[in-house]
Design a protein around this motif. Sequence first.
Motif, short mmCIF file in Angstrom:
data_model
loop_
_atom_site.label_atom_id
_atom_site.label_comp_id
_atom_site.label_asym_id
_atom_site.label_seq_id
_atom_site.Cartn_x
_atom_site.Cartn_y
_atom_site.Cartn_z
N ILE A 38 -48.23 5.36 39.43
CA ILE A 38 -48.74 4.50 40.32
C ILE A 38 -48.40 5.09 41.79
CG2 ILE A 38 -48.48 2.06 40.93
CD1 ILE A 38 -46.93 1.68 38.20
N THR A 39 -49.55 5.01 42.69
CA THR A 39 -49.70 5.45 43.97
C THR A 39 -49.08 4.49 44.89
OG1 THR A 39 -51.72 5.09 44.12
CG2 THR A 39 -51.39 7.36 43.40
N ASN A 40 -48.79 4.74 45.93
CA ASN A 40 -48.11 3.90 47.07
C ASN A 40 -49.52 2.84 47.32
OD1 ASN A 40 -45.74 5.00 47.12
ND2 ASN A 40 -46.58 6.30 48.69
N ASP A 41 -50.65 3.02 47.18
CA ASP A 41 -51.52 2.20 47.33
C ASP A 41 -52.07 1.44 45.98
OD1 ASP A 41 -53.27 4.04 45.99
OD2 ASP A 41 -54.50 4.55 47.53
N GLY A 42 -51.18 1.27 44.98
CA GLY A 42 -51.31 0.66 43.90
C GLY A 42 -52.36 1.23 42.74
N GLU A 43 -52.81 2.53 42.91
CA GLU A 43 -53.63 3.14 41.90
C GLU A 43 -53.07 3.48 40.94
OE1 GLU A 43 -56.52 6.99 41.61
OE2 GLU A 43 -55.68 6.64 43.58
N VAL A 44 -53.31 2.94 39.64
CA VAL A 44 -52.57 3.28 38.44
C VAL A 44 -53.44 4.43 37.52
CG1 VAL A 44 -51.73 2.43 36.14
CG2 VAL A 44 -51.59 0.80 38.28
N THR A 45 -52.78 5.33 37.51
CA THR A 45 -53.44 6.49 36.56
C THR A 45 -52.82 7.07 35.22
OG1 THR A 45 -54.49 7.37 38.60
CG2 THR A 45 -54.40 8.93 36.67
N GLU A 46 -53.18 7.06 34.13
CA GLU A 46 -52.65 7.56 32.84
C GLU A 46 -52.52 9.02 33.03
OE1 GLU A 46 -54.41 6.14 29.30
OE2 GLU A 46 -54.99 3.98 30.13
N LEU A 47 -51.48 9.43 32.41
CA LEU A 47 -51.33 10.84 32.35
C LEU A 47 -51.95 11.47 31.13
CD1 LEU A 47 -47.82 11.40 34.18
CD2 LEU A 47 -50.11 11.86 35.12
N ASP A 48 -52.90 11.57 30.87
CA ASP A 48 -53.49 11.83 29.75
C ASP A 48 -54.64 13.21 30.00
OD1 ASP A 48 -55.56 10.70 30.93
OD2 ASP A 48 -56.14 9.26 29.22
N SER A 49 -54.55 13.70 31.11
CA SER A 49 -55.73 14.56 31.35
C SER A 49 -55.17 15.28 32.50
CB SER A 49 -57.11 14.49 31.26
OG SER A 49 -57.53 13.57 32.33
N MET A 50 -55.56 16.59 32.67
CA MET A 50 -55.23 17.36 33.86
C MET A 50 -56.26 16.79 34.93
SD MET A 50 -55.44 21.53 34.71
CE MET A 50 -54.23 21.98 33.40
N LEU A 51 -57.36 16.70 34.65
CA LEU A 51 -58.22 15.94 35.74
C LEU A 51 -57.69 14.78 36.39
CD1 LEU A 51 -60.85 16.52 37.25
CD2 LEU A 51 -62.09 14.98 35.50
N ALA A 52 -57.34 13.76 35.43
CA ALA A 52 -56.86 12.51 35.95
C ALA A 52 -55.48 12.86 36.89
CB ALA A 52 -56.34 11.70 34.81
N LEU A 53 -54.75 13.82 36.71
CA LEU A 53 -53.41 13.95 37.45
C LEU A 53 -53.99 14.83 38.72
CD1 LEU A 53 -50.46 14.06 37.88
CD2 LEU A 53 -50.17 15.92 36.53
N GLN A 67 -43.98 6.16 35.46
CA GLN A 67 -43.79 5.06 34.48
C GLN A 67 -44.16 5.44 33.09
OE1 GLN A 67 -45.00 0.73 35.38
NE2 GLN A 67 -46.34 0.96 33.81
N VAL A 68 -43.05 5.22 32.00
CA VAL A 68 -43.10 5.38 30.69
C VAL A 68 -42.70 4.35 29.77
CG1 VAL A 68 -40.95 6.76 30.62
CG2 VAL A 68 -42.87 7.39 29.17
N GLU A 69 -43.55 4.38 28.62
CA GLU A 69 -43.02 3.50 27.58
C GLU A 69 -43.13 4.36 26.13
OE1 GLU A 69 -45.27 -0.26 26.91
OE2 GLU A 69 -45.92 -0.18 28.97
N GLY A 70 -42.11 4.18 25.45
CA GLY A 70 -41.83 4.81 24.28
C GLY A 70 -40.48 4.68 23.74
N ILE A 71 -40.25 5.17 22.41
CA ILE A 71 -38.91 5.33 21.88
C ILE A 71 -37.89 6.04 22.52
CG2 ILE A 71 -39.88 4.66 19.67
CD1 ILE A 71 -39.53 7.55 18.82
N ASP A 72 -38.25 7.23 23.24
CA ASP A 72 -37.13 8.05 23.91
C ASP A 72 -37.47 7.74 25.56
OD1 ASP A 72 -35.21 9.63 24.21
OD2 ASP A 72 -35.94 11.48 23.44
N GLU A 73 -37.74 6.69 25.92
CA GLU A 73 -38.33 6.70 27.40
C GLU A 73 -37.43 7.16 28.48
OE1 GLU A 73 -38.07 1.79 27.86
OE2 GLU A 73 -39.88 2.82 27.08
N GLU A 74 -36.07 7.08 28.24
CA GLU A 74 -34.95 7.58 28.88
C GLU A 74 -34.81 8.88 29.32
OE1 GLU A 74 -31.02 5.75 28.13
OE2 GLU A 74 -31.93 3.71 28.00
#
Length: 94
Positions: A38-53, A67-74
Amino acid sequence: MQKRIVTVRNRAGIHCRPSGVILTAIKNEFPDHFFQVITNDGEVTELDSMLALISLGLGKGTSVTLQVEGIDEERAIVRIGDLFEYEFDFPPKK
């Protein structure tokens, strides 16, 4: 859900090499987790591809919320957050 503010330390920002390392770690170590930036201007991007990042244009000194969700998120938030803050191109001198 875990959140962490990370600051890019790599002098050249998050380009192809750091993106590849980050995404490889996500896919190999946390395949069942869901990551977003999540960028400072509120843009939300999934980390699922190099292009997205790379398209976020994260330069040195840029802070974003990871931000992360999952069984071992810590463990996931620490590992991937540390990669965002790693100096890939100019490692510290020993």
